[in-house]
Design an enzyme around this catalytic site. Sequence first.
Site, PDB file in Angstrom:
ATOM      1  CB  CYS A 272      53.240  37.854  33.839  1.00  0.00           C
ATOM      2  SG  CYS A 272      52.490  39.448  34.169  1.00  0.00           S
TER       3      CYS A 272
HETATM    4  N1  LIG Z   1      52.775  43.210  36.774  1.00  0.00           N
HETATM    5  C1  LIG Z   1      53.029  43.006  35.496  1.00  0.00           C
HETATM    6  O1  LIG Z   1      54.171  43.086  35.056  1.00  0.00           O
HETATM    7  C2  LIG Z   1      51.919  42.691  34.518  1.00  0.00           C
HETATM    8  C3  LIG Z   1      52.190  42.754  33.135  1.00  0.00           C
HETATM    9  C4  LIG Z   1      51.205  42.477  32.240  1.00  0.00           C
HETATM   10  C5  LIG Z   1      49.941  42.111  32.696  1.00  0.00           C
HETATM   11  N2  LIG Z   1      49.691  42.036  34.030  1.00  0.00           N
HETATM   12  C6  LIG Z   1      48.327  41.686  34.432  1.00  0.00           C
HETATM   13  O2  LIG Z   1      47.677  42.866  34.887  1.00  0.00           O
HETATM   14  C7  LIG Z   1      46.769  42.568  35.948  1.00  0.00           C
HETATM   15  C8  LIG Z   1      47.103  43.410  37.165  1.00  0.00           C
HETATM   16  O3  LIG Z   1      48.411  43.055  37.619  1.00  0.00           O
HETATM   17  P1  LIG Z   1      49.265  44.000  38.558  1.00  0.00           P
HETATM   18  O4  LIG Z   1      50.657  43.446  38.538  1.00  0.00           O
HETATM   19  O5  LIG Z   1      49.048  45.435  38.225  1.00  0.00           O
HETATM   20  O6  LIG Z   1      48.587  43.683  39.967  1.00  0.00           O
HETATM   21  P2  LIG Z   1      48.724  44.552  41.308  1.00  0.00           P
HETATM   22  O7  LIG Z   1      48.408  43.624  42.431  1.00  0.00           O
HETATM   23  O8  LIG Z   1      50.027  45.291  41.317  1.00  0.00           O
HETATM   24  O9  LIG Z   1      47.582  45.648  41.164  1.00  0.00           O
HETATM   25  C9  LIG Z   1      46.243  45.379  41.259  1.00  0.00           C
HETATM   26  C10 LIG Z   1      45.571  46.461  42.098  1.00  0.00           C
HETATM   27  O10 LIG Z   1      44.167  46.242  42.082  1.00  0.00           O
HETATM   28  C11 LIG Z   1      43.652  46.551  43.367  1.00  0.00           C
HETATM   29  N3  LIG Z   1      42.361  45.882  43.466  1.00  0.00           N
HETATM   30  C12 LIG Z   1      42.097  44.579  43.683  1.00  0.00           C
HETATM   31  N4  LIG Z   1      40.769  44.354  43.644  1.00  0.00           N
HETATM   32  C13 LIG Z   1      40.176  45.539  43.382  1.00  0.00           C
HETATM   33  C14 LIG Z   1      38.834  45.945  43.209  1.00  0.00           C
HETATM   34  N5  LIG Z   1      37.818  45.074  43.284  1.00  0.00           N
HETATM   35  N6  LIG Z   1      38.591  47.258  42.970  1.00  0.00           N
HETATM   36  C15 LIG Z   1      39.611  48.157  42.891  1.00  0.00           C
HETATM   37  N7  LIG Z   1      40.890  47.825  43.053  1.00  0.00           N
HETATM   38  C16 LIG Z   1      41.186  46.520  43.276  1.00  0.00           C
HETATM   39  C17 LIG Z   1      44.730  46.052  44.306  1.00  0.00           C
HETATM   40  O11 LIG Z   1      44.632  46.648  45.583  1.00  0.00           O
HETATM   41  C18 LIG Z   1      45.997  46.451  43.547  1.00  0.00           C
HETATM   42  O12 LIG Z   1      46.441  47.738  43.907  1.00  0.00           O
HETATM   43  C19 LIG Z   1      46.882  41.068  36.169  1.00  0.00           C
HETATM   44  O13 LIG Z   1      45.911  40.421  35.422  1.00  0.00           O
HETATM   45  C20 LIG Z   1      48.249  40.735  35.603  1.00  0.00           C
HETATM   46  O14 LIG Z   1      48.330  39.388  35.164  1.00  0.00           O
HETATM   47  C21 LIG Z   1      50.642  42.337  34.946  1.00  0.00           C
END
Ligand SMILES: NC(=O)c1ccc[n+]([C@@H]2O[C@H](COP(=O)([O-])OP(=O)(O)OC[C@H]3O[C@@H](n4cnc5c(N)ncnc54)[C@H](O)[C@@H]3O)[C@@H](O)[C@H]2O)c1
Length: 432
Positions: A272
């Site tokens: 992030c």
């Molecule tokens: N990690 C954090 O602390 C956090 C906090 C706030 C916001 N975010 C935002 O949330 C979003 C997700 O982040 P995250 O950390 O959970 O990522 P992550 O990589 O942990 O999880 C994303 C998941 O989506 C899956 N994926 C990818 N493409 C896909 C598709 N087409 N269909 C189905 N599944 C699919 C991946 O395999 C993965 O398991 C991002 O935009 C991030 O900026 C993250």
Amino acid sequence: MKERILDDIKNRRTEVAVIGLGYVGLPLAVEFARSGFPVIGIEIDERKARSINEGKSYVEDISDEELREVVQRGLLKATTDYSKVKDADAIIITVPTPLSKTKDPDLSYIMAAVESIKPHLKKGHIIVLESTTYPGTTDEVVKPELEKTGLKVGRDIFLAFSPERINPGDKKWKFKNTPKVLGGVDPESTEVAAALYSEVLDHLHVVSSAKVAETAKLLENTFRAINIALVNELAIMCNLLDIDVWEVIDAAATKPFGFMKFTPGPGIGGHCIPIDPLYLSWKLKTLNYNARMIEVASEINTNMPRYVVGRIQDILNDMEKSVKGSTILVVGVAYKKDVSDTRESPALDVIALLEEKGARVDYHDPFVPSITIGEKEYSSVELSKEKVKGYDLVVITTDHSSIDWKMLRDSARVIFDTKNVYREPSPNVIKL
Ligand SMILES: NC(=O)c1ccc[n+]([C@@H]2O[C@H](COP(=O)([O-])OP(=O)(O)OC[C@H]3O[C@@H](n4cnc5c(N)ncnc54)[C@H](O)[C@@H]3O)[C@@H](O)[C@H]2O)c1
């Protein structure tokens, strides 16, 4: 139709599909399920989908027990099969939004998810994007794609943006009790999406548009990135002035108003803080505006690993040693304490830069058993007295709670502490 949808939400008949079950998607899916909504998780990684169905969590914030509780009650199932979207009533997208190699927003995951949803869209579907992104993505990118199906947003389907605030590893602030922001692309979408989220959250803050919700998230993380850059630069300045930056920050933090404490470190990491501000500055570039505060903060934070390596070089120099040939132990490769996430972790840059200069580097991290940096694979070494004694220098890059810091200080020849683990002065500890 709207009345029926609102009634279904109230009576937990709304099936929720969560697309992408990572750090954000899995806790969200579990919380909706725990609130009594049937949830289908759609995850392209087959191993993750299987693991969820077996009740085995791969996200630290969700325990196996919590997961099993909802899986066994039949409230949460995971699949790789997008056709299940047509049985769902609400679709929440939580896929990654990284940067491309040229540091531009990479919306390919969002677009892939939208493309896969499209064939299964039907009247009444509520779609909420949660992935962090630049202002206008929901209105200008997602909405037109969805409307290619012939369904009209605000009349046939509903579309909103609700940024995620989850703070991995946080024991107090979880998905349910952290206030959440939500804005739809039109009033109908806002009303329907807000009704759904209000059932699960303690507090929902509804805003007038998806763009406001998108920008609020970017403000939150830009605020952090800029303040961290400020204290990182303060650390550099204090070193030149021969003043203890940590003591300065502690002193300033006694002010009960108008000051918020941030601490310096080897750089910034995670999915992030290093990335989100660049989504905002990129969008402004398309309008011929240069977001200078973001650019400067990003430059300072990105340069911290290089600064840390420069300080290590100076410490070794005082020991009449060169970086080349020195043995260095890096303690902590996760981007922050008590988590296993190494995405964008500055420790990885520190290791790569030290290796580039010819140091022999090992690492220890209780949360990360192995890691690949560039072409090289590393395994976490054990942290024993004998082992620690063997290194020319130890650099602390993550302050995990479970590490035996006393043993480390008592055994190491020299420690470069970038996290202020050792508050009391010690002859073998040099601080950032
Ligand atoms: N990690 C954090 O602390 C956090 C906090 C706030 C916001 N975010 C935002 O949330 C979003 C997700 O982040 P995250 O950390 O959970 O990522 P992550 O990589 O942990 O999880 C994303 C998941 O989506 C899956 N994926 C990818 N493409 C896909 C598709 N087409 N269909 C189905 N599944 C699919 C991946 O395999 C993965 O398991 C991002 O935009 C991030 O900026 C993250």
